[in-house]
Write an enzyme that holds these catalytic residues in place. Sequence first.
Site, PDB file in Angstrom:
ATOM      1  N   PRO A  17      -6.528 -12.491  -3.336  1.00  0.00           N
ATOM      2  CG  PRO A  17      -4.465 -12.224  -4.330  1.00  0.00           C
ATOM      3  CD  PRO A  17      -5.916 -11.948  -4.543  1.00  0.00           C
ATOM      4  CG  ASN A  18      -2.445 -14.050   0.568  1.00  0.00           C
ATOM      5  OD1 ASN A  18      -2.315 -15.244   0.805  1.00  0.00           O
ATOM      6  ND2 ASN A  18      -1.681 -13.406  -0.292  1.00  0.00           N
ATOM      7  NE  ARG A  27      -0.506 -16.753   9.700  1.00  0.00           N
ATOM      8  CZ  ARG A  27      -0.645 -17.526   8.634  1.00  0.00           C
ATOM      9  NH1 ARG A  27      -0.506 -17.017   7.440  1.00  0.00           N
ATOM     10  NH2 ARG A  27      -0.887 -18.811   8.763  1.00  0.00           N
ATOM     11  CE1 TYR A  65      -4.152  -5.386   4.577  1.00  0.00           C
ATOM     12  CE2 TYR A  65      -2.735  -7.104   5.483  1.00  0.00           C
ATOM     13  CZ  TYR A  65      -2.991  -6.151   4.513  1.00  0.00           C
ATOM     14  OH  TYR A  65      -2.107  -5.952   3.489  1.00  0.00           O
ATOM     15  CG  ASN A  70      -9.740  -5.876  -0.954  1.00  0.00           C
ATOM     16  OD1 ASN A  70      -8.711  -5.683  -1.604  1.00  0.00           O
ATOM     17  ND2 ASN A  70      -9.770  -5.849   0.375  1.00  0.00           N
ATOM     18  CB  ALA A 129      -1.296  -8.926  -3.910  1.00  0.00           C
ATOM     19  CG  HIS A 189      -0.794  -3.213  -5.621  1.00  0.00           C
ATOM     20  ND1 HIS A 189      -1.393  -1.990  -5.382  1.00  0.00           N
ATOM     21  CD2 HIS A 189      -1.039  -3.956  -4.499  1.00  0.00           C
ATOM     22  CE1 HIS A 189      -1.949  -2.006  -4.172  1.00  0.00           C
ATOM     23  NE2 HIS A 189      -1.755  -3.186  -3.623  1.00  0.00           N
ATOM     24  CG  HIS A 214      -7.578  -1.220  -1.400  1.00  0.00           C
ATOM     25  ND1 HIS A 214      -7.104  -2.427  -1.860  1.00  0.00           N
ATOM     26  CD2 HIS A 214      -7.716  -0.423  -2.490  1.00  0.00           C
ATOM     27  CE1 HIS A 214      -6.944  -2.357  -3.161  1.00  0.00           C
ATOM     28  NE2 HIS A 214      -7.321  -1.161  -3.575  1.00  0.00           N
ATOM     29  NE  ARG A 272      -0.162  -1.399   3.838  1.00  0.00           N
ATOM     30  CZ  ARG A 272      -0.511  -2.683   3.680  1.00  0.00           C
ATOM     31  NH1 ARG A 272      -1.686  -2.968   3.156  1.00  0.00           N
ATOM     32  NH2 ARG A 272       0.281  -3.648   4.061  1.00  0.00           N
ATOM     33  NE  ARG A 312       1.425  -3.386   0.869  1.00  0.00           N
ATOM     34  CZ  ARG A 312       1.301  -4.704   0.742  1.00  0.00           C
ATOM     35  NH1 ARG A 312       0.325  -5.205   0.015  1.00  0.00           N
ATOM     36  NH2 ARG A 312       2.126  -5.525   1.352  1.00  0.00           N
TER      37      ARG A 312
HETATM   38  O1  CA2 Z   1      -5.873  -3.052   2.245  1.00  0.00           O
HETATM   39  C1  CA2 Z   1      -6.359  -3.919   1.503  1.00  0.00           C
HETATM   40  O2  CA2 Z   1      -7.523  -4.286   1.535  1.00  0.00           O
HETATM   41  C2  CA2 Z   1      -5.423  -4.648   0.512  1.00  0.00           C
HETATM   42  O3  CA2 Z   1      -6.158  -4.899  -0.678  1.00  0.00           O
HETATM   43  C3  CA2 Z   1      -5.029  -5.953   1.193  1.00  0.00           C
HETATM   44  C4  CA2 Z   1      -4.037  -6.755   0.392  1.00  0.00           C
HETATM   45  C5  CA2 Z   1      -2.846  -5.912  -0.035  1.00  0.00           C
HETATM   46  O4  CA2 Z   1      -1.995  -6.674  -0.889  1.00  0.00           O
HETATM   47  C6  CA2 Z   1      -3.260  -4.645  -0.731  1.00  0.00           C
HETATM   48  O5  CA2 Z   1      -2.098  -3.888  -1.019  1.00  0.00           O
HETATM   49  C7  CA2 Z   1      -4.196  -3.833   0.142  1.00  0.00           C
HETATM   50  C8  CA2 Z   1      -3.515  -7.943   1.218  1.00  0.00           C
HETATM   51  C9  CA2 Z   1      -4.582  -8.895   1.639  1.00  0.00           C
HETATM   52  C10 CA2 Z   1      -3.920  -9.961   2.459  1.00  0.00           C
HETATM   53  O6  CA2 Z   1      -4.546  -9.992   3.708  1.00  0.00           O
HETATM   54  C11 CA2 Z   1      -3.864 -10.591   4.738  1.00  0.00           C
HETATM   55  C12 CA2 Z   1      -4.596 -10.808   5.874  1.00  0.00           C
HETATM   56  C13 CA2 Z   1      -4.000 -11.361   6.943  1.00  0.00           C
HETATM   57  C14 CA2 Z   1      -2.663 -11.729   6.895  1.00  0.00           C
HETATM   58  C15 CA2 Z   1      -1.933 -11.523   5.751  1.00  0.00           C
HETATM   59  C16 CA2 Z   1      -2.547 -10.956   4.648  1.00  0.00           C
END
Ligand code: CA2
Length: 146
Positions: free
Chosen positions: A9-10, A17, A22, A73, A76, A79, A99, A106, A110
């Site tokens: 997701p996301n 963003r 990221y 990957n 979220a 976790h 990741h 972090r 996480r």
């Molecule tokens: O570091 C990573 O690749 C994560 O899997 C990214 C996830 C996060 O929940 C994990 O803890 C670590 C979040 C992906 C969401 O990506 C976004 C990208 C742009 C703006 C907001 C979120």
Amino acid sequence: MKVLFLNGPNLNLLGQREPEVYGRETLADIEASVRKRASDLKVKVDFRQSNLEGELVDWIQHARGQFDVIVLNAAAYTHTSVAIRDAIAAVSIPTIEIHLSNIYAREKFRQRSLIAPVCCGQISGFGQKSYLLALEASVYVNVSKK
Ligand code: CA2
């Protein structure tokens, strides 16, 4: 050899963003760099993203007999998802957890991965290069299982 890249997701928001966390590359940019390297390595790649836990579970289940390695990957869901963990354990395909960020540097929530114990390894903290490192690791994993 066939590798299934799954994104949770996301991750479709990448590049739009939070670039300080990221990076500036979009998921399509990352897919393009994975495909370029995969073609040098003669590896076939399928690259998917979903915001839905059940869809990720379905893709993992249906990978049986179709793919040699899964690179995941789970974002979220890393976790929180017992369902994804159980699907990885059930499918018996070597799975590499990846990741973009270093999840251990972090927030506390996480720093725990529910999927790590059922994966053969984890790559965390190298930005979009985590995906290329996982591609190289997939070749290594596939050779060592024979
Ligand atoms: O570091 C990573 O690749 C994560 O899997 C990214 C996830 C996060 O929940 C994990 O803890 C670590 C979040 C992906 C969401 O990506 C976004 C990208 C742009 C703006 C907001 C979120």
